[in-house]
Design an enzyme around this catalytic site. Structure first.
Site, PDB file in Angstrom:
ATOM      1  N   GLU A 145       6.422   4.372   7.137  1.00  0.00           N
ATOM      2  CA  GLU A 145       5.979   5.670   6.630  1.00  0.00           C
ATOM      3  C   GLU A 145       6.784   6.807   7.256  1.00  0.00           C
ATOM      4  OE1 GLU A 145       1.765   5.774   7.327  1.00  0.00           O
ATOM      5  OE2 GLU A 145       1.341   4.505   5.612  1.00  0.00           O
TER       6      GLU A 145
ATOM      7  N   THR B 165      -1.649  -1.557   8.083  1.00  0.00           N
ATOM      8  CA  THR B 165      -1.857  -2.990   8.273  1.00  0.00           C
ATOM      9  C   THR B 165      -0.572  -3.729   7.981  1.00  0.00           C
ATOM     10  OG1 THR B 165      -4.160  -2.933   7.703  1.00  0.00           O
ATOM     11  CG2 THR B 165      -3.039  -5.000   7.301  1.00  0.00           C
TER      12      THR B 165
ATOM     13  N   THR C 212       0.863  -1.189   0.000  1.00  0.00           N
ATOM     14  CA  THR C 212       0.000   0.000   0.000  1.00  0.00           C
ATOM     15  C   THR C 212       0.897   1.236   0.000  1.00  0.00           C
ATOM     16  OG1 THR C 212      -0.228  -0.144   2.414  1.00  0.00           O
ATOM     17  CG2 THR C 212      -1.999  -1.095   1.091  1.00  0.00           C
TER      18      THR C 212
ATOM     19  N   SER D  38      -5.804   6.936   4.040  1.00  0.00           N
ATOM     20  CA  SER D  38      -5.155   5.634   3.842  1.00  0.00           C
ATOM     21  C   SER D  38      -5.480   4.765   5.025  1.00  0.00           C
ATOM     22  CB  SER D  38      -3.656   5.786   3.668  1.00  0.00           C
ATOM     23  OG  SER D  38      -3.074   6.298   4.852  1.00  0.00           O
TER      24      SER D  38
ATOM     25  N   LYS E 180       3.983  -6.839   4.060  1.00  0.00           N
ATOM     26  CA  LYS E 180       3.716  -5.431   3.702  1.00  0.00           C
ATOM     27  C   LYS E 180       3.412  -4.674   4.986  1.00  0.00           C
ATOM     28  CE  LYS E 180       0.576  -3.285   3.344  1.00  0.00           C
ATOM     29  NZ  LYS E 180      -0.181  -2.340   4.238  1.00  0.00           N
TER      30      LYS E 180
END
Lengths: 408, 408
Positions: free
Chosen positions: B284, B204, B170, B408, B193
């Site tokens: 992130e 997630t 993602t 998101s 991921k």
């Protein structure tokens, strides 16, 4: 002395241009002692001229407590205080036994200066508060000189409440003070710096509250504890907790009026709530003032816990910074509360618009406008009748900037 | 079948260019089913061709669980799986009973397509994983067509492990996979991921692990739980926890080798640890990879708790983003642990340099260089012998940007 019935809204008046010197019997001052390299005001004094010298305090729950907290907790066990000396420019936390000696010496120096000026004072009647960077010793030569200067300044006779409120600022952009005048001619005043308290804290929160109401130590204590639990303890900017958080309440009794406990509680709470609103509005990096309300909980404690979990969630806070009605992040945060919930009973609204009903998206949920500076997040757990609200802010670029660009 | 002694370092080899299809008996594929608007790969399949079909899983601790988590937990009670179908582009969380029906229908569609292709499969042998925005229903017409396509794709015969790893991305910038080859000719592979798991999660986390070792469901379960507890559960990027986190371990037994429980535990843990490192490095907004170690605790649980409190502190994380050796914030965070500590026994070092000794600053503490991309924070509580490490990252402008600029 008058015993009054419980207050109603029109019995009181809040004035934000006044602070700790609004009640009779208090003087204050603020000076630049050179503790801050910038040369800004950095030393504040609040003096209670009596006739009473009753006091109560609440302190950080952090196990790592700064020297001034350890000192002030100790002197508060007597239930009386004559003065509070506060410095910005250094927290005097994690400074070892030497740091504690510095706090003691500061209280001694103030007691001596006040006695010299004519107000016989012992160090045990002086609370000390410090705020600033953790880990550095204070420049005691400057602090001692500042103590002498500030007592002279105060002796000058002008009301120095404004200067005192300015002298305790660190990353605050505005001084924070307020005063509540009761119809029955007694007053509660206060000044604050920082945002966050007890459990939460962004920067150190220091608050000094004053009143000319007649009250014994137990009454002050009750009023302060119940007010703090509903106000400062529900202001949660980033979940961090300072080593220095201190809230003090001093009573001079100079009004001669003894309000009922309910009236005192209500007045102190109103002043604390207003100072909280000012701290929230001036929190580091704030672009949104956010109220998180959790209703439908089995108990108020559960509601507070759930609201705090949401208020501390970085993904919720960044979404709000982006004015993004991303209610899924609120659900994901709620799912982490430490008590059982039923996800298909949860209802969420943003600014009054339902975005999630019974655990699933509501029509139009993605289009709710969150572009304004105030956001109300309301979550109903659908389990019981209790509710609670936490004040918080968004997580913005400015927050990251302010907290990464320099040591504070 | 061979029963071996416990592994040592040179008995195994890690290869990051391989993933779930490295062990014998597994196929995988990834396709673009049109679930993501971008047209990127968004549907992945991992098929276990046997001879065994043993499986174990661990799932999010969030009480708000996505439909695919509820489904996969249910099918995993049998201890067997034939296939895993994973989609990005939508989390299918908070989507009500209809969302659960969509998950069920996806499993049914895959079972049917596999059966049609010659692998007789029931929906109860299919785990489903989803990741993406919470709250929206999945486009089931596209998903069904994608399921048919992905089975065809896999039937083409090429090893699609890379595509599968890409299809579950993602906000990840790189696919994450690794494979461990044991000297005794059995292998554990994996793809992942996101970053964060179980208690913590940024986005997630989805992980599929495969092995051709011979192992029963109980052995897989033990290996997976102990590995997750030491790896994924100690990766804490922002303290948030997803509704969809899932880690699955499938065994084909195709190697014919049955390792000892210790060997299996060690191999699975090594693969999980490597996937964790990859997730941390690609978290992130990461600019610093941070390892928080707490030693000198009474128990490992206490050490984990303390390290997690530090890892989640926004003021610590922003200081590290700013390469600022602000150890006072570490002390303030440690002071909030929910067990008794003695602040004057705490020692802290940054990248091996002592910055705080016995609760007070060490000489040169403000000059420690934290400008590199890796930061080790070591805290010794001075209370006992237990220690633990949490992987985390800094709190940067990029984190705020990525999580505020779009849903998101």
């Amino acid at each position: 002395m008058t015993e009054l019935s419980s207050t109603s809204a029109d019995e009181t008046r809040l004035v934000r241009t006044q602070g700790v010197t609004a009640p009779a019997g208090f003087r204050a001052a603020g000076v630049a002692a050179g503790i801050k390299k910038s040369g800004a005001l950095d030393l504040a004094l609040v003096l209670n001229e009596g006739p009473d010298h009753v006091a109560a305090g609440v302190f950080t729950r952090n196990q790592v407590k700064a020297a001034p907290v350890l000192w002030s907790q100790q002197v508060l066990t007597t239930g009386r205080l004559r003065a509070v000396i506060l410095n910005s420019g250094g927290a005097n936390a994690c400074t070892g036994p030497g740091g504690f000696q510095d706090t003691h010496a500061t209280a001694e120096a103030l007691a001596e200066a006040l006695s010299h000026w004519g107000t016989e004072t012992g160090a045990v009647e002086v609370a000390v508060c410090s705020t600033g960077l953790i880990g550095d010793r204070l420049p005691m030569d400057r602090l001692r000189a500042g103590v002498t200067e500030i007592v002279h300044e105060m002796a000058g006779g002008l009301s120095g409440g404004d200067e005192a409120a300015r002298a305790i600022m660190t990353t605050d952009t505005t001084p924070k003070q307020t005063a509540l005048h009761h119809r029955d001619k007694w007053t509660v005043g206060g000044m604050a710096k920082g945002a966050g308290m007890l459990a939460p804290s962004l920067a150190t929160m220091l608050v000094v509250l004053t009143t000319d109401a007649v009250a014994d130590a137990e009454a002050l204590n009750l009023a302060l504890r119940s007010a703090a639990a509903k106000t400062f303890d529900r202001l949660d900017i980033d979940g961090s907790c300072s080593t220095n958080d201190t809230v003090l309440l001093l009573s001079s009794g100079a009004s001669g009026v003894r309000p009922s406990q309910d009236e005192l509680d209500a007045a102190v709470r109103q002043v604390c709530d207003d100072l909280c609103a000012q701290m929230q509005a001036d929190a580091e990096g704030v672009t949104k003032r956010v109220l998180i309300t959790v209703a439908g909980a089995h108990s108020e404690d559960d509601a507070v816990t759930a609201a705090r979990v949401i208020a501390r969630d970085s993904l919720v806070k960044t979404a709000l910074f982006g004015s993004d009605p991303n209610w899924g992040r609120v659900l994901a945060a709620v799912g982490m509360v430490p008590f059982p919930i039923e996800h298909n009973r949860i209802t969420v609204s943003f600014n009054g618009s339902p975005v999630c009903i019974d655990g699933a998206g509501a029509p139009g949920a993605r289009d709710v406008d969150l572009s304004g500076p105030d956001i109300a997040v309301e979550v109903d757990l659908g389990l019981g009748e209790a509710s609670a609200t936490i004040r918080t802010t968004d997580l913005s670029h400015a927050y990251v900037e302010e907290n990464s660009a320099y040591s504070s």
